[in-house]
Design a protein around this motif. Sequence first.
Motif, PDB file in Angstrom:
ATOM      1  N   ASP A 148     -26.094 -19.430 -29.825  1.00  0.00           N
ATOM      2  CA  ASP A 148     -27.077 -20.441 -29.423  1.00  0.00           C
ATOM      3  C   ASP A 148     -27.419 -20.336 -27.941  1.00  0.00           C
ATOM      4  O   ASP A 148     -26.525 -20.239 -27.097  1.00  0.00           O
ATOM      5  CB  ASP A 148     -26.504 -21.839 -29.715  1.00  0.00           C
ATOM      6  N   HIS A 149     -28.726 -20.404 -27.641  1.00  0.00           N
ATOM      7  CA  HIS A 149     -29.193 -20.256 -26.259  1.00  0.00           C
ATOM      8  C   HIS A 149     -29.819 -21.528 -25.709  1.00  0.00           C
ATOM      9  O   HIS A 149     -30.441 -21.477 -24.642  1.00  0.00           O
ATOM     10  CB  HIS A 149     -30.197 -19.107 -26.165  1.00  0.00           C
ATOM     11  N   GLU A 150     -29.667 -22.662 -26.390  1.00  0.00           N
ATOM     12  CA  GLU A 150     -30.255 -23.887 -25.837  1.00  0.00           C
ATOM     13  C   GLU A 150     -29.594 -24.191 -24.490  1.00  0.00           C
ATOM     14  O   GLU A 150     -28.363 -24.235 -24.397  1.00  0.00           O
ATOM     15  CB  GLU A 150     -30.054 -25.083 -26.775  1.00  0.00           C
ATOM     16  N   VAL A 161     -24.203 -22.021 -24.921  1.00  0.00           N
ATOM     17  CA  VAL A 161     -22.998 -21.619 -25.663  1.00  0.00           C
ATOM     18  C   VAL A 161     -22.855 -20.097 -25.602  1.00  0.00           C
ATOM     19  O   VAL A 161     -21.769 -19.571 -25.340  1.00  0.00           O
ATOM     20  CB  VAL A 161     -23.069 -22.122 -27.119  1.00  0.00           C
ATOM     21  N   CYS A 162     -23.944 -19.374 -25.860  1.00  0.00           N
ATOM     22  CA  CYS A 162     -23.958 -17.915 -25.669  1.00  0.00           C
ATOM     23  C   CYS A 162     -24.429 -17.673 -24.234  1.00  0.00           C
ATOM     24  O   CYS A 162     -25.586 -17.889 -23.905  1.00  0.00           O
ATOM     25  CB  CYS A 162     -24.886 -17.233 -26.676  1.00  0.00           C
ATOM     26  N   ARG A 163     -23.513 -17.260 -23.415  1.00  0.00           N
ATOM     27  CA  ARG A 163     -23.730 -17.251 -21.958  1.00  0.00           C
ATOM     28  C   ARG A 163     -24.207 -15.900 -21.466  1.00  0.00           C
ATOM     29  O   ARG A 163     -23.753 -14.855 -21.935  1.00  0.00           O
ATOM     30  CB  ARG A 163     -22.414 -17.594 -21.273  1.00  0.00           C
ATOM     31  N   HIS A 164     -25.136 -15.973 -20.501  1.00  0.00           N
ATOM     32  CA  HIS A 164     -25.633 -14.751 -19.863  1.00  0.00           C
ATOM     33  C   HIS A 164     -25.653 -14.944 -18.360  1.00  0.00           C
ATOM     34  O   HIS A 164     -25.767 -16.075 -17.886  1.00  0.00           O
ATOM     35  CB  HIS A 164     -27.023 -14.413 -20.398  1.00  0.00           C
ATOM     36  N   PRO A 165     -25.545 -13.866 -17.598  1.00  0.00           N
ATOM     37  CA  PRO A 165     -25.516 -14.010 -16.141  1.00  0.00           C
ATOM     38  C   PRO A 165     -26.800 -14.642 -15.613  1.00  0.00           C
ATOM     39  O   PRO A 165     -27.896 -14.326 -16.082  1.00  0.00           O
ATOM     40  CB  PRO A 165     -25.387 -12.562 -15.647  1.00  0.00           C
ATOM     41  N   GLY A 199     -18.620  -8.592 -25.963  1.00  0.00           N
ATOM     42  CA  GLY A 199     -19.835  -8.958 -25.241  1.00  0.00           C
ATOM     43  C   GLY A 199     -20.563 -10.062 -25.990  1.00  0.00           C
ATOM     44  O   GLY A 199     -20.077 -10.558 -27.016  1.00  0.00           O
ATOM     45  N   PRO A 200     -21.716 -10.504 -25.460  1.00  0.00           N
ATOM     46  CA  PRO A 200     -22.416 -11.646 -26.060  1.00  0.00           C
ATOM     47  C   PRO A 200     -22.722 -11.416 -27.551  1.00  0.00           C
ATOM     48  O   PRO A 200     -23.179 -10.341 -27.936  1.00  0.00           O
ATOM     49  CB  PRO A 200     -23.714 -11.720 -25.244  1.00  0.00           C
ATOM     50  N   PRO A 201     -22.481 -12.436 -28.378  1.00  0.00           N
ATOM     51  CA  PRO A 201     -22.677 -12.257 -29.825  1.00  0.00           C
ATOM     52  C   PRO A 201     -24.144 -12.075 -30.219  1.00  0.00           C
ATOM     53  O   PRO A 201     -24.412 -11.609 -31.318  1.00  0.00           O
ATOM     54  CB  PRO A 201     -22.092 -13.550 -30.415  1.00  0.00           C
ATOM     55  N   CYS A 202     -25.070 -12.435 -29.322  1.00  0.00           N
ATOM     56  CA  CYS A 202     -26.492 -12.248 -29.645  1.00  0.00           C
ATOM     57  C   CYS A 202     -26.890 -10.781 -29.534  1.00  0.00           C
ATOM     58  O   CYS A 202     -27.985 -10.408 -29.945  1.00  0.00           O
ATOM     59  CB  CYS A 202     -27.369 -13.091 -28.727  1.00  0.00           C
ATOM     60  N   GLU A 203     -26.004  -9.952 -28.981  1.00  0.00           N
ATOM     61  CA  GLU A 203     -26.373  -8.558 -28.735  1.00  0.00           C
ATOM     62  C   GLU A 203     -25.778  -7.586 -29.748  1.00  0.00           C
ATOM     63  O   GLU A 203     -26.027  -6.386 -29.675  1.00  0.00           O
ATOM     64  CB  GLU A 203     -25.943  -8.150 -27.309  1.00  0.00           C
TER      65      GLU A 203
HETATM   66 ZN   LIG Z   1     -26.841 -14.581 -25.958  1.00  0.00          ZN
END
Ligand SMILES: [Zn+2]
Length: 364
Positions: free
Chosen positions: A306-308, A314-318, A348-352
């Motif tokens: 989740d990127h809200e 929750v899914c964190r990016h720099p 690494g990030p689960p969205c990737e």
């Molecule tokens: Zn992400």
Amino acid sequence: MPQLPLVSLSGTPRERGRQHGAALSDRIADNVALYSRRLRHDAGLSEADIAERVSLYLDVFTTASPDYRATMEGIAEASGQSLADIAMLNARFEILYSAWSQLSATVDGECTGFGAPASATPDGHVWIGQNWDWFPDVRGALLTWTDDDVKVLAYTEAGIAGAKIGVNSAGIGLCVNGLGCEDDDWKRGGLPFHLRTSRILNSRSLTEAIAIASLDAPSCSANFLIGSATKGIADVESSPVGARRLTPDNGQVLVHANHFTDPEALGIVQHFRSTPVTTFHRAERLDALLNGAKLSTEHVETSLRDHEGGELAVCRHPVETKPEHLRTHTALSVLIDLEERTLRYTDGPPCESEFTTVALSEVA
Ligand SMILES: [Zn+2]
């Protein structure tokens, strides 16, 4: 998709350390360089400061667990690192968090975890999981070992003898969150975080795991989200002045991020290492996602992606506008089924990437 190395450890503690050190020497060198840089530059510690802290914790490890000390010696020997640098990695939780508390530093950490009791899951199994948010350049691995007939599969940072997120053959699993309060202080010389997590992962029962999480005051605060295949979920918020246990409300999913849920109950003033403070958003968001819909593996994985809230979701990016040393990302995403003893993860990030499944029964 990126996959973590899996290292099987056997023999004496020193032999296990040597196997860890030999298999992961490149990753250990990277982590020594990473934490050396961060302790000096980010935490503002001098060589003498670091040597003093490492020396104290080497003594603490030696007294609390000669086996842990021997494992660190084996890692040092086989990886070509000094024992002091391996001890630095193993005490990095206490040294770094204590320094950050004193600096009121503001990294964009950290983690969002959950525990789903059997009543909340479609298969009636107990699940735990989390996003572990940390430095983008940290190097990890999966370890497996057997102690007293308890077999463990867990994640560690390369060079850290005590793994911290995983599952064992008794159906006990662990996820973790960093916490902070004004009483945190490396000088307390309490049972180190990574020794405590490895002992929890070796537990035969939920009662034993809760006791290890709760007893012997730590130097620095932490949250232990523990699951049992047969006894459900228990969460222990641990601080130097006391611990507090949480259980799921009405069979719902328990979500925990990086704040004490009732600091006044423990008589503490809590610190936050994240600006803007995202821990409340992440906890509320993951709670809404996991308790707001019928659970499935796919739904949990989507929720962990989740990127809200942008980069600090929750899914964190720099956050690219932040100085490099304050940036974090989701370094590991994990979903553990305690009945099946399986660990699903992304490096690494689960969205990737897609999740990879490792079954405890299938690792040597
Ligand atoms: Zn992400």
